[in-house]
Design a protein around this motif. Structure first.
Motif, PDB file in Angstrom:
ATOM      1  N   ALA A  32      25.384  27.056  39.411  1.00 34.48           N
ATOM      2  CA  ALA A  32      25.881  27.014  40.780  1.00 34.48           C
ATOM      3  C   ALA A  32      25.652  25.637  41.392  1.00 34.48           C
ATOM      4  O   ALA A  32      26.541  25.083  42.064  1.00 34.48           O
ATOM      5  CB  ALA A  32      25.211  28.092  41.622  1.00 34.48           C
ATOM      6  N   GLU A  33      24.474  25.073  41.163  1.00 28.28           N
ATOM      7  CA  GLU A  33      24.184  23.739  41.701  1.00 28.28           C
ATOM      8  C   GLU A  33      25.164  22.711  41.126  1.00 28.28           C
ATOM      9  O   GLU A  33      25.690  21.856  41.860  1.00 28.28           O
ATOM     10  CB  GLU A  33      22.759  23.326  41.385  1.00 28.28           C
ATOM     11  CG  GLU A  33      22.409  21.954  41.939  1.00 28.28           C
ATOM     12  CD  GLU A  33      21.021  21.473  41.547  1.00 28.28           C
ATOM     13  OE1 GLU A  33      20.469  20.594  42.240  1.00 28.28           O
ATOM     14  OE2 GLU A  33      20.480  21.965  40.525  1.00 28.28           O
ATOM     15  N   SER A  34      25.421  22.783  39.828  1.00 26.99           N
ATOM     16  CA  SER A  34      26.338  21.828  39.197  1.00 26.99           C
ATOM     17  C   SER A  34      27.734  21.931  39.794  1.00 26.99           C
ATOM     18  O   SER A  34      28.403  20.915  40.040  1.00 26.99           O
ATOM     19  CB  SER A  34      26.397  22.080  37.690  1.00 26.99           C
ATOM     20  OG  SER A  34      25.141  21.860  37.084  1.00 26.99           O
ATOM     21  N   LEU A  35      28.185  23.160  40.051  1.00 29.48           N
ATOM     22  CA  LEU A  35      29.506  23.358  40.641  1.00 29.48           C
ATOM     23  C   LEU A  35      29.559  22.828  42.072  1.00 29.48           C
ATOM     24  O   LEU A  35      30.546  22.214  42.482  1.00 29.48           O
ATOM     25  CB  LEU A  35      29.877  24.843  40.599  1.00 29.48           C
ATOM     26  CG  LEU A  35      31.268  25.213  41.154  1.00 29.48           C
ATOM     27  CD1 LEU A  35      32.370  24.423  40.468  1.00 29.48           C
ATOM     28  CD2 LEU A  35      31.503  26.710  41.001  1.00 29.48           C
ATOM     29  N   LEU A  36      28.497  23.028  42.841  1.00 28.67           N
ATOM     30  CA  LEU A  36      28.465  22.521  44.213  1.00 28.67           C
ATOM     31  C   LEU A  36      28.466  20.998  44.238  1.00 28.67           C
ATOM     32  O   LEU A  36      29.136  20.382  45.085  1.00 28.67           O
ATOM     33  CB  LEU A  36      27.240  23.059  44.943  1.00 28.67           C
ATOM     34  CG  LEU A  36      27.181  24.569  45.177  1.00 28.67           C
ATOM     35  CD1 LEU A  36      25.976  24.925  46.035  1.00 28.67           C
ATOM     36  CD2 LEU A  36      28.456  25.105  45.800  1.00 28.67           C
ATOM     37  N   VAL A  37      27.725  20.378  43.329  1.00 34.45           N
ATOM     38  CA  VAL A  37      27.723  18.913  43.244  1.00 34.45           C
ATOM     39  C   VAL A  37      29.137  18.411  42.954  1.00 34.45           C
ATOM     40  O   VAL A  37      29.637  17.476  43.596  1.00 34.45           O
ATOM     41  CB  VAL A  37      26.744  18.430  42.156  1.00 34.45           C
ATOM     42  CG1 VAL A  37      26.938  16.935  41.872  1.00 34.45           C
ATOM     43  CG2 VAL A  37      25.305  18.707  42.576  1.00 34.45           C
ATOM     44  N   CYS A  89      33.528  33.162  52.479  1.00 32.15           N
ATOM     45  CA  CYS A  89      33.739  32.844  51.063  1.00 32.15           C
ATOM     46  C   CYS A  89      32.369  32.669  50.417  1.00 32.15           C
ATOM     47  O   CYS A  89      31.551  31.861  50.878  1.00 32.15           O
ATOM     48  CB  CYS A  89      34.550  31.571  50.905  1.00 32.15           C
ATOM     49  SG  CYS A  89      36.318  31.828  51.060  1.00 32.15           S
ATOM     50  N   VAL A  90      32.113  33.406  49.341  1.00 34.84           N
ATOM     51  CA  VAL A  90      30.778  33.417  48.746  1.00 34.84           C
ATOM     52  C   VAL A  90      30.879  33.274  47.228  1.00 34.84           C
ATOM     53  O   VAL A  90      31.593  34.037  46.566  1.00 34.84           O
ATOM     54  CB  VAL A  90      30.027  34.715  49.099  1.00 34.84           C
ATOM     55  CG1 VAL A  90      28.634  34.703  48.476  1.00 34.84           C
ATOM     56  CG2 VAL A  90      29.923  34.896  50.614  1.00 34.84           C
ATOM     57  N   LEU A  91      30.154  32.301  46.698  1.00 32.89           N
ATOM     58  CA  LEU A  91      30.025  32.122  45.253  1.00 32.89           C
ATOM     59  C   LEU A  91      28.785  32.882  44.799  1.00 32.89           C
ATOM     60  O   LEU A  91      27.690  32.668  45.319  1.00 32.89           O
ATOM     61  CB  LEU A  91      29.889  30.640  44.928  1.00 32.89           C
ATOM     62  CG  LEU A  91      29.779  30.259  43.455  1.00 32.89           C
ATOM     63  CD1 LEU A  91      31.095  30.492  42.740  1.00 32.89           C
ATOM     64  CD2 LEU A  91      29.349  28.797  43.321  1.00 32.89           C
ATOM     65  N   VAL A  92      28.959  33.794  43.849  1.00 27.17           N
ATOM     66  CA  VAL A  92      27.851  34.622  43.378  1.00 27.17           C
ATOM     67  C   VAL A  92      27.426  34.119  42.000  1.00 27.17           C
ATOM     68  O   VAL A  92      28.179  34.218  41.027  1.00 27.17           O
ATOM     69  CB  VAL A  92      28.245  36.103  43.311  1.00 27.17           C
ATOM     70  CG1 VAL A  92      27.065  36.953  42.847  1.00 27.17           C
ATOM     71  CG2 VAL A  92      28.736  36.584  44.684  1.00 27.17           C
ATOM     72  N   VAL A 120      32.650  35.526  41.546  1.00 25.96           N
ATOM     73  CA  VAL A 120      31.478  35.894  40.750  1.00 25.96           C
ATOM     74  C   VAL A 120      31.482  35.149  39.414  1.00 25.96           C
ATOM     75  O   VAL A 120      32.440  35.234  38.644  1.00 25.96           O
ATOM     76  CB  VAL A 120      31.440  37.415  40.504  1.00 25.96           C
ATOM     77  CG1 VAL A 120      30.222  37.783  39.676  1.00 25.96           C
ATOM     78  CG2 VAL A 120      31.431  38.168  41.839  1.00 25.96           C
ATOM     79  N   MET A 121      30.374  34.442  39.143  1.00 23.18           N
ATOM     80  CA  MET A 121      30.200  33.746  37.871  1.00 23.18           C
ATOM     81  C   MET A 121      29.247  34.566  37.001  1.00 23.18           C
ATOM     82  O   MET A 121      28.022  34.453  37.124  1.00 23.18           O
ATOM     83  CB  MET A 121      29.612  32.354  38.088  1.00 23.18           C
ATOM     84  CG  MET A 121      30.501  31.395  38.838  1.00 23.18           C
ATOM     85  SD  MET A 121      29.875  29.683  38.774  1.00 23.18           S
ATOM     86  CE  MET A 121      28.296  29.862  39.615  1.00 23.18           C
ATOM     87  N   ALA A 122      29.802  35.424  36.174  1.00 20.79           N
ATOM     88  CA  ALA A 122      28.961  36.263  35.319  1.00 20.79           C
ATOM     89  C   ALA A 122      29.772  36.735  34.123  1.00 20.79           C
ATOM     90  O   ALA A 122      30.946  37.108  34.272  1.00 20.79           O
ATOM     91  CB  ALA A 122      28.421  37.462  36.090  1.00 20.79           C
ATOM     92  N   ALA A 123      29.153  36.749  32.972  1.00 21.98           N
ATOM     93  CA  ALA A 123      29.804  37.237  31.759  1.00 21.98           C
ATOM     94  C   ALA A 123      29.480  38.708  31.549  1.00 21.98           C
ATOM     95  O   ALA A 123      28.394  39.181  31.913  1.00 21.98           O
ATOM     96  CB  ALA A 123      29.347  36.428  30.550  1.00 21.98           C
ATOM     97  N   GLY A 124      30.429  39.428  30.967  1.00 20.76           N
ATOM     98  CA  GLY A 124      30.168  40.783  30.523  1.00 20.76           C
ATOM     99  C   GLY A 124      30.169  41.852  31.593  1.00 20.76           C
ATOM    100  O   GLY A 124      29.789  42.990  31.311  1.00 20.76           O
ATOM    101  N   VAL A 125      30.569  41.538  32.811  1.00 19.54           N
ATOM    102  CA  VAL A 125      30.644  42.528  33.888  1.00 19.54           C
ATOM    103  C   VAL A 125      32.089  42.605  34.354  1.00 19.54           C
ATOM    104  O   VAL A 125      32.646  41.613  34.826  1.00 19.54           O
ATOM    105  CB  VAL A 125      29.732  42.160  35.066  1.00 19.54           C
ATOM    106  CG1 VAL A 125      29.777  43.264  36.133  1.00 19.54           C
ATOM    107  CG2 VAL A 125      28.302  41.931  34.598  1.00 19.54           C
ATOM    108  N   SER A 126      32.697  43.762  34.216  1.00 17.45           N
ATOM    109  CA  SER A 126      34.130  43.894  34.477  1.00 17.45           C
ATOM    110  C   SER A 126      34.463  43.741  35.950  1.00 17.45           C
ATOM    111  O   SER A 126      33.637  44.009  36.832  1.00 17.45           O
ATOM    112  CB  SER A 126      34.633  45.254  33.985  1.00 17.45           C
ATOM    113  OG  SER A 126      34.146  46.288  34.830  1.00 17.45           O
ATOM    114  N   LEU A 127      35.687  43.340  36.213  1.00 19.57           N
ATOM    115  CA  LEU A 127      36.155  43.217  37.586  1.00 19.57           C
ATOM    116  C   LEU A 127      36.135  44.570  38.284  1.00 19.57           C
ATOM    117  O   LEU A 127      35.804  44.654  39.474  1.00 19.57           O
ATOM    118  CB  LEU A 127      37.571  42.628  37.605  1.00 19.57           C
ATOM    119  CG  LEU A 127      38.170  42.366  38.989  1.00 19.57           C
ATOM    120  CD1 LEU A 127      37.363  41.320  39.743  1.00 19.57           C
ATOM    121  CD2 LEU A 127      39.625  41.934  38.875  1.00 19.57           C
TER     122      LEU A 127
END
Length: 285
Positions: A32-37, A89-92, A120-127
């Protein structure tokens, strides 16, 4: 089911004469920090003011949140609920196993509305699960890699969503949206590939440094040049398969051709990469 189109980014703005974009972040981890930068840098590169974008951060991870506050004026809140109250707007970015508990916390506090837009930034959890947990908020799935802070990464998206594309595109070189969730899940493995490639480059670097007279920095420059050459060829010939480009370089009788022959085939390194991808994809599914 997910809607393939959401309202304009105006719903993410604070009501004022010249409203800055407010982006909340739940889970201020390394990604998340890398994306915000990257997002902050990209907005400046696009000619926007630093004050056109506000980050509102969840309370955990003091080091990262204070660093973002110092660099970009990010606001650190006392709770996850407070972040959602400040930002539509929320980045999870919390870990997949923490998502359901986070959703329960927000639901019990009635912190989410139909106007909230969660990425949402997460693997393996369905929409489908994410939509059920975080209702009535709207939810999309996004993913990128730690190298995003360098401004050259891709961001993958499911489903296509103009709001997310518009908000996050300044952070990346390209946004790739998928129509099928299975394709989005598999695309996450491409994020893994850059680490594998760097590990492969390290193995090559170690070998070249065994050659008398070749220093580590010289070997590194050589390998980086070859990577740039390969990327340049792929970009210059988008309709030509990379394997065909490799064959054109490795004409019969050359050392290149001999290496391609040894690395290819059923027992070669290329097939091993495919086996690894197959195994990891089966775990994602």
């Amino acid at each position: 089911m997910a809607s393939s189109s959401y309202p304009s980014t105006s719903t993410c703005h604070r009501e004022s004469r010249q409203p800055p974009t407010r982006l909340g972040v739940l889970g201020v981890g390394e990604l998340a920090e890398s994306l915000l930068v990257a997002l902050a840098r990209g907005c400046l590169r696009d000619g926007r003011s630093r004050h056109d974008l506000e980050f509102h951060l969840s309370p955990r991870n003091d080091v990262r949140s204070h660093r973002l506050g110092w660099r970009f004026g990010a606001v650190r809140h006392a709770s996850n609920v407070a972040v959602c109250e400040a930002s539509l707007c929320v980045l999870v970015g919390v870990r997949p196993q923490q998502l359901e508990a986070l959703a329960m916390e927000l639901r019990e506090s009635r912190a989410l509305s139909k106007d909230h837009h969660l990425m949402v930034m997460a693997a393996g959890v369905s929409l489908a699960n994410l939509q059920r947990w975080f209702a009535p908020a709207r939810v999309v799935r996004v993913m990128t890699g730690l190298a995003v802070s360098e401004g050259q990464s891709a961001l993958t998206l499911y489903p296509e969503d103009p709001l997310t594309r518009d908000l996050l595109s300044p952070a990346v070189r390209q946004v790739i949206a998928f129509e099928e969730e299975a394709a989005f899940e598999a695309s996450m493995l491409a994020v893994c590939v850059n680490a594998w490639q760097m590990a492969q480059q390290q193995a090559l670097l170690d070998w070249f440094q065994t050659v008398p007279g070749m220093s580590g920095p010289q070997a590194r420059l050589l390998l980086m040049a070859q990577l740039r050459d390969a990327l340049a060829l792929m970009e210059a010939h988008p309709d030509t398969p990379p394997g065909e480009l490799a064959s054109r370089i490795g004409t019969p009788g050359t050392w290149t051709a001999r290496g391609l022959e040894q690395l290819g085939g059923k027992d070669g390194a290329h097939h091993r990469w495919q086996q690894v991808l197959d195994g990891l994809r089966s775990e994602l599914n």
